[in-house]
Design a protein around this motif. Structure first.
Motif, PDB file in Angstrom:
ATOM      1  N   ARG A  42       0.840  -1.202   0.000  1.00 36.99           N
ATOM      2  CA  ARG A  42       0.000   0.000   0.000  1.00 36.99           C
ATOM      3  C   ARG A  42       0.875   1.252   0.000  1.00 36.99           C
ATOM      4  O   ARG A  42       0.601   2.212  -0.732  1.00 36.99           O
ATOM      5  CB  ARG A  42      -0.925   0.000   1.221  1.00 36.99           C
ATOM      6  N   ALA A  43       1.912   1.245   0.831  1.00 34.91           N
ATOM      7  CA  ALA A  43       2.831   2.386   0.879  1.00 34.91           C
ATOM      8  C   ALA A  43       3.525   2.557  -0.469  1.00 34.91           C
ATOM      9  O   ALA A  43       3.662   3.686  -0.967  1.00 34.91           O
ATOM     10  CB  ALA A  43       3.863   2.183   1.987  1.00 34.91           C
ATOM     11  N   ASP A 102       2.381   1.697  -3.422  1.00 36.37           N
ATOM     12  CA  ASP A 102       1.404   2.227  -4.382  1.00 36.37           C
ATOM     13  C   ASP A 102       1.218   3.734  -4.216  1.00 36.37           C
ATOM     14  O   ASP A 102       1.129   4.464  -5.201  1.00 36.37           O
ATOM     15  CB  ASP A 102       0.056   1.506  -4.230  1.00 36.37           C
ATOM     16  N   GLU A 103       1.146   4.195  -2.960  1.00 38.06           N
ATOM     17  CA  GLU A 103       0.980   5.627  -2.714  1.00 38.06           C
ATOM     18  C   GLU A 103       2.194   6.407  -3.221  1.00 38.06           C
ATOM     19  O   GLU A 103       2.047   7.436  -3.900  1.00 38.06           O
ATOM     20  CB  GLU A 103       0.783   5.886  -1.224  1.00 38.06           C
ATOM     21  N   GLU A 119       2.567   9.220  -6.368  1.00 40.06           N
ATOM     22  CA  GLU A 119       3.166  10.553  -6.214  1.00 40.06           C
ATOM     23  C   GLU A 119       4.297  10.773  -7.217  1.00 40.06           C
ATOM     24  O   GLU A 119       4.376  11.823  -7.862  1.00 40.06           O
ATOM     25  CB  GLU A 119       3.706  10.731  -4.791  1.00 40.06           C
TER      26      GLU A 119
END
Length: 109
Positions: free
Chosen positions: A66-67, A69-70, A74
């Motif tokens: 998840r991190a 993907d974020e 960005e």
């Protein structure tokens, strides 16, 4: 699904152990059966622990994804912005003068 199967097998093993205790170990069951049931209980406990460890590990890995993907989103957005800026900074073939460059700088500011 694995947890459901493990729960079902655990219940079956618990029932077998209770049945063994209620019937009396000397009457209908042999010493070998008693040892085997005890061994199966130990194996079940070991598998339960392994499943718990695997679940915790998988949750950690999912959080890391998840991190990722974020951060990827960005970086992708920043890259797109930079490419756009670079594209806007390129003088056209017609506009190579100093005035044209000053105009582009003002536009970008």
């Amino acid at each position: 699904e694995l947890e459901n199967q493990l729960t079902a097998k655990s219940e079956t093993l618990d029932e077998l152990q209770q049945s063994l205790a209620s019937n009396g170990s000397a009457e209908q069951t042999s010493e070998a059966q008693t040892l085997r049931i005890t061994e199966l209980c130990e194996m079940k406990d070991s598998i339960v622990n392994q499943v718990a460890q695997l679940k915790a590990s998988m949750e950690s890995i999912l959080e890391q994804w998840r991190a990722y993907d974020e951060i990827y989103a960005e970086v992708s957005l920043m890259t797109t912005r930079y490419l756009y800026c670079i594209d806007q900074c390129k003088p056209s073939e017609e506009e190579v003068s100093l005035e044209a460059l000053k105009k582009q700088v003002k536009t970008l500011q």
